[in-house]
Design a protein around this motif. Sequence first.
Motif, PDB file in Angstrom:
ATOM      1  N   PHE A 104      -1.966  29.617  27.819  1.00 18.85           N
ATOM      2  CA  PHE A 104      -1.993  28.686  26.624  1.00 18.85           C
ATOM      3  C   PHE A 104      -2.682  27.485  27.024  1.00 18.85           C
ATOM      4  O   PHE A 104      -3.360  26.600  26.889  1.00 18.85           O
ATOM      5  CB  PHE A 104      -0.433  28.111  25.922  1.00 18.85           C
ATOM      6  N   ALA A 105      -1.724  27.203  28.161  1.00 14.50           N
ATOM      7  CA  ALA A 105      -2.221  26.041  29.180  1.00 14.50           C
ATOM      8  C   ALA A 105      -3.669  26.156  29.730  1.00 14.50           C
ATOM      9  O   ALA A 105      -4.882  24.939  29.225  1.00 14.50           O
ATOM     10  CB  ALA A 105      -0.910  25.843  30.604  1.00 14.50           C
ATOM     11  N   SER A 106      -4.678  27.348  30.147  1.00  9.04           N
ATOM     12  CA  SER A 106      -5.854  27.026  30.125  1.00  9.04           C
ATOM     13  C   SER A 106      -6.521  27.018  29.197  1.00  9.04           C
ATOM     14  O   SER A 106      -7.818  26.886  29.653  1.00  9.04           O
ATOM     15  CB  SER A 106      -5.669  28.608  30.916  1.00  9.04           C
ATOM     16  N   ALA A 107      -6.082  27.692  27.820  1.00  8.93           N
ATOM     17  CA  ALA A 107      -7.311  27.929  26.748  1.00  8.93           C
ATOM     18  C   ALA A 107      -7.313  26.947  26.446  1.00  8.93           C
ATOM     19  O   ALA A 107      -8.099  25.831  25.725  1.00  8.93           O
ATOM     20  CB  ALA A 107      -6.644  29.061  25.845  1.00  8.93           C
ATOM     21  N   THR A 108      -6.385  25.343  26.649  1.00  4.51           N
ATOM     22  CA  THR A 108      -6.302  24.280  25.968  1.00  4.51           C
ATOM     23  C   THR A 108      -6.717  22.789  27.152  1.00  4.51           C
ATOM     24  O   THR A 108      -6.876  22.209  26.948  1.00  4.51           O
ATOM     25  CB  THR A 108      -4.940  23.294  25.395  1.00  4.51           C
ATOM     26  N   ARG A 109      -7.455  23.596  28.081  1.00  2.00           N
ATOM     27  CA  ARG A 109      -8.214  23.022  29.007  1.00  2.00           C
ATOM     28  C   ARG A 109      -9.479  22.891  29.125  1.00  2.00           C
ATOM     29  O   ARG A 109      -9.676  23.332  28.540  1.00  2.00           O
ATOM     30  CB  ARG A 109      -7.948  23.777  30.493  1.00  2.00           C
ATOM     31  N   LEU A 160       6.434  33.407  31.127  1.00  2.00           N
ATOM     32  CA  LEU A 160       5.422  32.268  31.825  1.00  2.00           C
ATOM     33  C   LEU A 160       3.996  33.054  31.657  1.00  2.00           C
ATOM     34  O   LEU A 160       3.080  31.912  31.298  1.00  2.00           O
ATOM     35  CB  LEU A 160       5.523  32.767  32.689  1.00  2.00           C
ATOM     36  N   ALA A 161       3.755  34.159  31.049  1.00  5.16           N
ATOM     37  CA  ALA A 161       2.240  34.863  31.143  1.00  5.16           C
ATOM     38  C   ALA A 161       1.388  33.635  29.805  1.00  5.16           C
ATOM     39  O   ALA A 161       0.157  33.628  30.010  1.00  5.16           O
ATOM     40  CB  ALA A 161       2.523  35.851  30.819  1.00  5.16           C
ATOM     41  N   VAL A 162       1.968  34.039  28.272  1.00  2.00           N
ATOM     42  CA  VAL A 162       1.970  33.202  27.444  1.00  2.00           C
ATOM     43  C   VAL A 162       2.123  32.000  27.909  1.00  2.00           C
ATOM     44  O   VAL A 162       0.662  31.263  26.972  1.00  2.00           O
ATOM     45  CB  VAL A 162       3.051  33.795  26.187  1.00  2.00           C
ATOM     46  N   ALA A 163       2.731  31.222  28.753  1.00  2.00           N
ATOM     47  CA  ALA A 163       2.425  29.448  28.512  1.00  2.00           C
ATOM     48  C   ALA A 163       1.278  29.550  29.684  1.00  2.00           C
ATOM     49  O   ALA A 163       0.621  28.459  29.267  1.00  2.00           O
ATOM     50  CB  ALA A 163       3.781  29.022  29.125  1.00  2.00           C
ATOM     51  N   ALA A 164       0.748  30.309  30.888  1.00  6.59           N
ATOM     52  CA  ALA A 164      -0.291  29.568  31.564  1.00  6.59           C
ATOM     53  C   ALA A 164      -1.176  30.546  30.251  1.00  6.59           C
ATOM     54  O   ALA A 164      -2.223  29.661  31.074  1.00  6.59           O
ATOM     55  CB  ALA A 164       0.173  31.238  32.133  1.00  6.59           C
ATOM     56  N   ALA A 214      -1.809  25.249  34.711  1.00  5.22           N
ATOM     57  CA  ALA A 214      -1.293  26.388  34.986  1.00  5.22           C
ATOM     58  C   ALA A 214      -1.524  26.830  36.388  1.00  5.22           C
ATOM     59  O   ALA A 214       0.002  28.018  36.363  1.00  5.22           O
ATOM     60  CB  ALA A 214      -3.121  26.861  34.410  1.00  5.22           C
ATOM     61  N   GLY A 215      -1.820  26.518  37.147  1.00  9.71           N
ATOM     62  CA  GLY A 215      -1.253  27.419  38.625  1.00  9.71           C
ATOM     63  C   GLY A 215      -0.442  27.144  38.794  1.00  9.71           C
ATOM     64  O   GLY A 215       0.099  27.649  39.516  1.00  9.71           O
ATOM     65  N   LEU A 216      -0.003  25.741  38.790  1.00 11.67           N
ATOM     66  CA  LEU A 216       1.500  25.498  39.194  1.00 11.67           C
ATOM     67  C   LEU A 216       2.303  25.586  38.442  1.00 11.67           C
ATOM     68  O   LEU A 216       3.603  26.389  38.794  1.00 11.67           O
ATOM     69  CB  LEU A 216       1.483  23.943  39.305  1.00 11.67           C
ATOM     70  N   LEU A 217       1.895  26.074  37.655  1.00 10.41           N
ATOM     71  CA  LEU A 217       3.354  26.826  36.583  1.00 10.41           C
ATOM     72  C   LEU A 217       2.986  28.463  36.616  1.00 10.41           C
ATOM     73  O   LEU A 217       4.808  28.459  36.949  1.00 10.41           O
ATOM     74  CB  LEU A 217       2.419  27.125  34.751  1.00 10.41           C
TER      75      LEU A 217
END
Length: 132
Positions: A127-132, A121-125, A91-94
Amino acid sequence: MSPEEAEDEDAAWADSADRKIAIRALAEHRAEEHLSSAEHDRRRELAQNARTVGELRALFTDLPAPHPLLGEAIMGGPAWVAQAARAGGGAGLLLITGGIIVVAAILAGWWIPAVIFACLLAVAAIFASATR
């Protein structure tokens, strides 16, 4: 990595980002009870005063992995990029990459695509941090 490259990397000057990464890692080791409060405080002070990457790495030699990523040799780029990728699970790199694209689009005068991309981008970030 050859021994000469490792020595060069350890002799590199530690910047404030490297010190912050090391201090955060020491706090994690304290939370996991690998360090006593007194030992944590001692190592934290050493990290705050460290001048080289090698001095920071020496603080973790007797601690279990994972050890913090320090220096610019990681992943062929600045340490903050590698740390963002590792800490954020991608998510950070995204966010870093997407942020650069958004800024470039705004500077080019493409306001509407920049806003749309920033929202995606905000939605993807998230989602990426929530699925971690």
